[in-house]
Design an enzyme around this catalytic site. Structure first.
Site, PDB file in Angstrom:
ATOM      1  N   CYS A 196       0.835  -1.200   0.000  1.00 25.21           N
ATOM      2  CA  CYS A 196       0.000   0.000   0.000  1.00 25.21           C
ATOM      3  C   CYS A 196       0.877   1.261   0.000  1.00 25.21           C
ATOM      4  CB  CYS A 196      -0.991  -0.038   1.163  1.00 25.21           C
ATOM      5  SG  CYS A 196      -2.326   1.161   1.021  1.00 25.21           S
ATOM      6  N   HIS A 247      -3.634  -5.226   0.383  1.00 27.62           N
ATOM      7  CA  HIS A 247      -3.124  -5.779   1.640  1.00 27.62           C
ATOM      8  C   HIS A 247      -3.217  -7.304   1.642  1.00 27.62           C
ATOM      9  CE1 HIS A 247      -2.589  -2.003   3.849  1.00 27.62           C
ATOM     10  NE2 HIS A 247      -3.613  -1.575   3.130  1.00 27.62           N
ATOM     11  N   GLU A 252      -2.055  -9.284   3.740  1.00 23.97           N
ATOM     12  CA  GLU A 252      -2.135  -9.780   5.119  1.00 23.97           C
ATOM     13  C   GLU A 252      -3.552  -9.807   5.680  1.00 23.97           C
ATOM     14  OE1 GLU A 252      -1.328  -5.352   5.308  1.00 23.97           O
ATOM     15  OE2 GLU A 252      -0.642  -7.019   4.078  1.00 23.97           O
TER      16      GLU A 252
END
Length: 188
Positions: free
Chosen positions: A78, A165, A167
């Protein structure tokens, strides 16, 4: 070990947790950590986390400026992705609309970090700004209908960036993206 540069993003601990889940040693450090301290850690890879402000990314730019002293794979997430693009001469600016949702990306080049993944993925995005124009010397790896540069890779160095993202649990195959990066670092 993979070092995670903390740029103040809300998901930085999820990056660490995902890497630990994969069996990779990882350490979150403040982005203001001096370069000499980072070098002393002998990281095999570096991740620039997301965060709220491209002007508050501490020593992340210095790592890119002194890349030859580290010579390890780097992954920008990001804001980290935007920082890499800006550092190498790409254009970063406001997106057409803020993204805080699932977005479908199209993988144009399977490459290292997308190895073995489907051509289309639903990923979690949380950003106002985005990479508007690819930096010179970079290759476009993925795009979406709302963002022209969802993922990129330096043509000759192991430097990668993703706008989304991996994660976050909503991202399909997010752990696989981190697994592929950890393999590039020699950690798996």
């Amino acid at each position: 070990m993979i070092v995670i540069m903390d740029n103040g993003g809300q998901y930085v601990h999820r990056i660490w947790r995902t890497l630990r889940y994969l069996g990779v040693e990882a350490k979150i450090i403040p982005n203001t950590t001096p370069l000499e301290e980072i070098k002393a850690m002998k990281p095999k890879g570096i991740i620039f986390s997301g965060g709220p402000d491209i002007n508050k990314t501490g020593n992340c730019s210095a790592i890119l400026e002194h890349y030859d002293e580290f010579n390890v794979p780097i992954l920008g997430i990001c804001l980290g992705h935007q920082l890499i693009a800006k550092h190498f001469g790409g254009k970063v600016g406001r997106g057409e609309k803020a993204e805080y949702s699932l977005v479908e990306i199209e993988i144009l080049d399977e490459n290292d970090i997308f190895r073995g993944l489907p051509r289309k993925l639903r990923v979690w995005e949380s950003h106002m700004d985005e990479v508007k124009e690819l930096p010179p010397g970079f290759k476009l790896l993925a795009r979406s209908e709302t963002c022209p540069v969802e993922a990129m890779k330096h043509e000759s160095l192991p430097i990668y960036g993703v706008q989304f993202h991996p994660e976050v649990a909503h991202t399909e195959h997010g752990a696989d993206i981190y697994r592929n990066f950890a393999e590039l670092c020699g950690e798996l």
